[in-house]
Design a protein around this motif. Structure first.
Motif, mmCIF file in Angstrom:
data_model
loop_
_atom_site.group_PDB
_atom_site.id
_atom_site.type_symbol
_atom_site.label_atom_id
_atom_site.label_comp_id
_atom_site.label_asym_id
_atom_site.label_seq_id
_atom_site.Cartn_x
_atom_site.Cartn_y
_atom_site.Cartn_z
ATOM 1 N N SER A 133 1.006 -1.380 0.355
ATOM 2 C CA SER A 133 0.161 0.176 -0.509
ATOM 3 C C SER A 133 0.723 1.198 0.032
ATOM 4 O O SER A 133 0.343 2.459 -0.159
ATOM 5 N N VAL A 134 2.121 0.855 0.044
ATOM 6 C CA VAL A 134 3.046 2.389 0.803
ATOM 7 C C VAL A 134 2.879 2.958 -0.574
ATOM 8 O O VAL A 134 3.262 3.578 -1.185
ATOM 9 N N ILE A 135 3.266 1.805 -1.541
ATOM 10 C CA ILE A 135 3.750 1.771 -3.196
ATOM 11 C C ILE A 135 2.595 2.675 -3.952
ATOM 12 O O ILE A 135 2.855 3.727 -5.097
ATOM 13 N N MET A 248 -2.127 3.552 4.691
ATOM 14 C CA MET A 248 -1.071 4.549 4.549
ATOM 15 C C MET A 248 -0.939 5.146 2.901
ATOM 16 O O MET A 248 -1.208 6.320 3.094
ATOM 17 N N LEU B 32 1.218 2.949 -12.348
ATOM 18 C CA LEU B 32 1.717 2.699 -11.425
ATOM 19 C C LEU B 32 3.561 1.673 -11.701
ATOM 20 O O LEU B 32 4.217 1.965 -11.204
ATOM 21 N N GLY B 206 5.846 -6.201 2.580
ATOM 22 C CA GLY B 206 4.671 -4.690 2.171
ATOM 23 C C GLY B 206 4.928 -3.803 3.866
ATOM 24 O O GLY B 206 3.854 -2.754 2.796
ATOM 25 N N THR B 208 3.263 -1.396 6.007
ATOM 26 C CA THR B 208 4.181 0.102 7.094
ATOM 27 C C THR B 208 3.447 0.065 8.340
ATOM 28 O O THR B 208 4.444 0.279 8.891
ATOM 29 N N ALA B 209 2.237 0.504 7.835
ATOM 30 C CA ALA B 209 1.082 0.706 9.077
ATOM 31 C C ALA B 209 1.535 -0.162 10.204
ATOM 32 O O ALA B 209 1.525 0.850 11.219
ATOM 33 N N THR B 233 9.933 -0.006 4.147
ATOM 34 C CA THR B 233 8.284 0.476 3.865
ATOM 35 C C THR B 233 8.380 2.054 4.285
ATOM 36 O O THR B 233 7.540 2.861 3.889
ATOM 37 N N ILE B 236 10.729 4.253 2.511
ATOM 38 C CA ILE B 236 9.662 5.232 1.234
ATOM 39 C C ILE B 236 8.538 5.729 2.098
ATOM 40 O O ILE B 236 8.817 7.108 1.212
ATOM 41 N N TYR B 237 7.799 5.731 3.021
ATOM 42 C CA TYR B 237 6.866 6.205 3.285
ATOM 43 C C TYR B 237 7.785 7.767 4.157
ATOM 44 O O TYR B 237 6.839 9.122 3.272
ATOM 45 N N ALA B 255 11.447 2.193 -3.643
ATOM 46 C CA ALA B 255 9.566 0.836 -3.639
ATOM 47 C C ALA B 255 10.432 -0.045 -4.687
ATOM 48 O O ALA B 255 9.398 -0.931 -5.163
#
Lengths: 325, 282
Positions: A133-135, A248, B32, B206, B208-209, B233, B236-237, B255
């Motif tokens: 999701s961060v991507i 995210m 993307l 993958g 992050t949260a 992750t 990246i954020y 990413a």
């Protein structure tokens, strides 16, 4: 008279002997303990959430917490409404976009698309589901938001600007951006469950319609979609559950402002986003507690949605009453 | 006759609509993937994998510590999650038809829908709030909690793919039930279980949260489970929401690295499940 049959005797003896096999008993208990541990994990999740949220219980009344819109950690004012509102609005927008696209996609893959195209399209949907999701957030922030700001939002304003939801300056960051990116993210969930549901539709229903002279679309409309409807609703609820909890990508494009706006162009906030942004730097136990309480609200909503969704999807798999005849 | 042409037109119209739905999903995906590759590739040097992050404006620098951190925390998570997840999956496949089985299955399904950020709060409560510091262990626990339910469900499904004739044949030869499960059923399903594990690992890598307030971040190398740890992750954020172009560039490259890692895991998983799940044990 002798017992009914001599042959049955050894069998009757061997069954209890088997059940008493110590290896079998140990194996049975062993895997049952592992299975049961999943229930322990569930209990632990609930307990820990409650425990971390506890310091906010005394400080804030339930009602005031849920329905107040003031959020000021410095003055220890915590109202959940802007976040609940933002979560519901963004997820609603996401579902509104994702549902028709997903159903179209599912019909393409299971009924209408050229066969040669089905495998690559199905593969793309799997890829869509596997992207972290961060991507999505990164792409949303640097590609989608500028596009929304420069083309989509001005266009919506020009054509549908009389609606209050399309008014105000087109900033890009906001409810609409979060909704669109969520739509993309929940699309694979809804589409893949819908495909599973469509597979359970008995072919005889479709064939019956075709045999009576219906076109392919008519057979879908008359026999496939009505049969699959509860399952498609279940699929949407599963997607909605994912959208509500997605963190995210939303955090990166929603604008992070704890206010309530009618316009979809305005920046807002969501439950997961505020937890992500403030938890690590929370100013005290009450602040942490309030954030955990937001988590508990989120947990409750997704739990109920998921339970309903599973029940609906399984109901379709079993078929409507009497259809087995 | 006219009526028939109209109906055929409607049919064609909806076929086109379904094609448009496909485009609505595939075009953003293509955009993307293309942008992550085209923006990310220029920064992809050997140094990006091996060096520490540098301050803004300083050339060079990479995300070496974040890559190590991601592997480290996924490793910790696997240590907890694999036994419980696979064990629960075996239970569901072997004894899951009873009442307890359906309760456990329903719990697993509902738990796999719990938002990852909520799981982060749970890991915070379990580890951080007691140790009074953010740590790799807390991040690992969060990822483990996320892995268990989905791992249990997919393990169950892969085991159930084993034909029941195998079990019956083994039992008929007088092999005890536990030995049949362990040596016949599980041995046949092992490829599927490895696939389930790889998919769970790819998902965890993958995430992050749940790491934001459990593992936090770290500017330096770290392999101490009780210290805050960087992850790909979170890095990246942080780079993405920073105001610096230099860091945005690094976000794209990181990413790309993450996408390659997750993509590789998924590819291997697909490959394994295609080759191993054909049935008979060797």
């Amino acid at each position: 008279m002798p017992p009914p049959s001599d042959i049955s005797a050894p069998a009757a003896h061997s069954t209890p002997a088997r059940a008493g096999n110590p290896g079998d008993r140990a194996w049975g208990w062993g895997i049952t303990i592992f299975g049961g541990s999943l229930l322990v994990v569930a209990g632990l999740i609930l307990y820990e959430l409650g425990r971390v949220a506890a310091p906010s219980w005394g400080q804030l009344g339930y009602f005031k917490f849920l329905f107040s819109s003031a959020w000021d950690p410095v003055q220890e004012k915590f109202g959940a409404l802007p976040f609940i509102y933002g979560t519901l609005v963004t997820s609603g927008v996401a579902l509104l976009i994702a549902l028709p696209v997903s159903v179209g996609l599912a019909l393409f893959l299971s009924e209408m698309g050229p066969r040669a195209l089905r495998a690559p399209v199905a593969y793309s949907i799997e890829v869509l589901a596997a992207i972290p999701s961060v991507i999505y957030g990164l792409w949303g922030l640097f590609v989608m938001v500028p596009w929304l700001r420069s083309s989509v939002e001005p266009f919506l304003q020009k054509t549908l600007g009389f609606l209050p939801i399309f008014q105000g300056p087109p900033i890009g960051l906001g409810y609409l951006a979060a909704g669109v990116i969520l739509a993309l993210m929940i699309l694979p969930t809804i589409a893949s469950v819908t495909i599973e549901v469509l597979k359970t539709v008995p072919p005889s229903l479709k064939e019956g319609a075709l045999a009576l002279g219906a076109t392919r679309w008519e057979s879908i409309r008359i026999s496939v979609l009505p049969y699959a409807r509860p399952g498609i609703i279940g699929a949407s609820l599963l997607g909605l559950g994912r959208a509500l909890g997605e963190t995210m990508a939303v955090t990166m494009v929603i604008g992070n402002s704890p206010e309530i706006h009618a316009s979809l162009f305005a920046p807002g906030y969501s439950l997961p986003a505020v937890i992500a942004n403030e938890f690590a730097e929370a100013t005290g136990d009450v602040h942490v507690g309030a954030l955990a309480a937001l988590g508990l609200v989120l947990f409750g909503i997704t739990l109920i949605l998921n339970a309903i969704a599973r029940i609906l999807v399984e109901a379709v798999a079993r078929g409507p009453k009497g259809s087995r005849a | 006759m006219n009526r028939l042409r109209w109906r055929k037109g409607v049919d064609r119209f909806w076929t086109v609509v379904s094609g448009v739905a496909v485009l609505a999903a595939v075009i953003p995906l293509a955009s993307l993937l293309w942008l992550v590759i085209s923006h990310g590739a220029p920064g992809l040097t050997a140094g990006f994998f091996t060096s520490l992050p540098t301050p803004v404006g300083e050339p060079g620098g990479g995300v070496g510590n974040a890559i190590v951190g991601t592997f480290f925390m996924v490793g910790i998570a696997s240590l907890f999650a694999l036994p419980v997840g696979i064990g629960a999956g075996i239970f569901l496949a072997e004894k899951g038809d009873g009442k307890l089985g359906s309760i456990v299955r329903f719990t697993a399904e509902v738990l796999s829908g719990v938002p990852s950020i909520v799981i982060g709060i749970v890991a915070y409560g379990l580890v951080v709030s007691h140790m009074k510091r953010f740590s790799a262990l807390a991040g690992g626990v969060a990822l483990a909690l996320l892995m268990v339910p989905s791992l249990a469900r997919s393990t169950e499904e892969f085991i159930r793919l084993v034909p029941s004739a195998l079990r019956e044949a083994s039992l008929a030869l007088g092999v005890p039930a536990w030995k049949t499960s362990l040596r016949v059923i599980l041995r046949t399903a092992v490829g599927g279980i490895v696939t389930a594990v790889l998919l769970a690992v790819a998902r965890a890598a993958g995430e992050t949260a749940p790491l934001l307030f459990t593992a936090l971040n770290n500017q330096y190398w770290n392999t101490d489970p009780f210290q805050p740890t960087a992850s790909l992750t979170v890095q990246i954020y942080n780079y993405a929401i920073s105001p610096y172009d230099d860091w945005h560039q690094k976000a794209w490259t990181a990413a790309l690295v993450l996408l390659l890692l997750v993509g590789l895991l998924n590819l291997v998983a697909r490959f394994l499940s295609r080759n191993r799940l054909q049935g008979a044990p060797r």
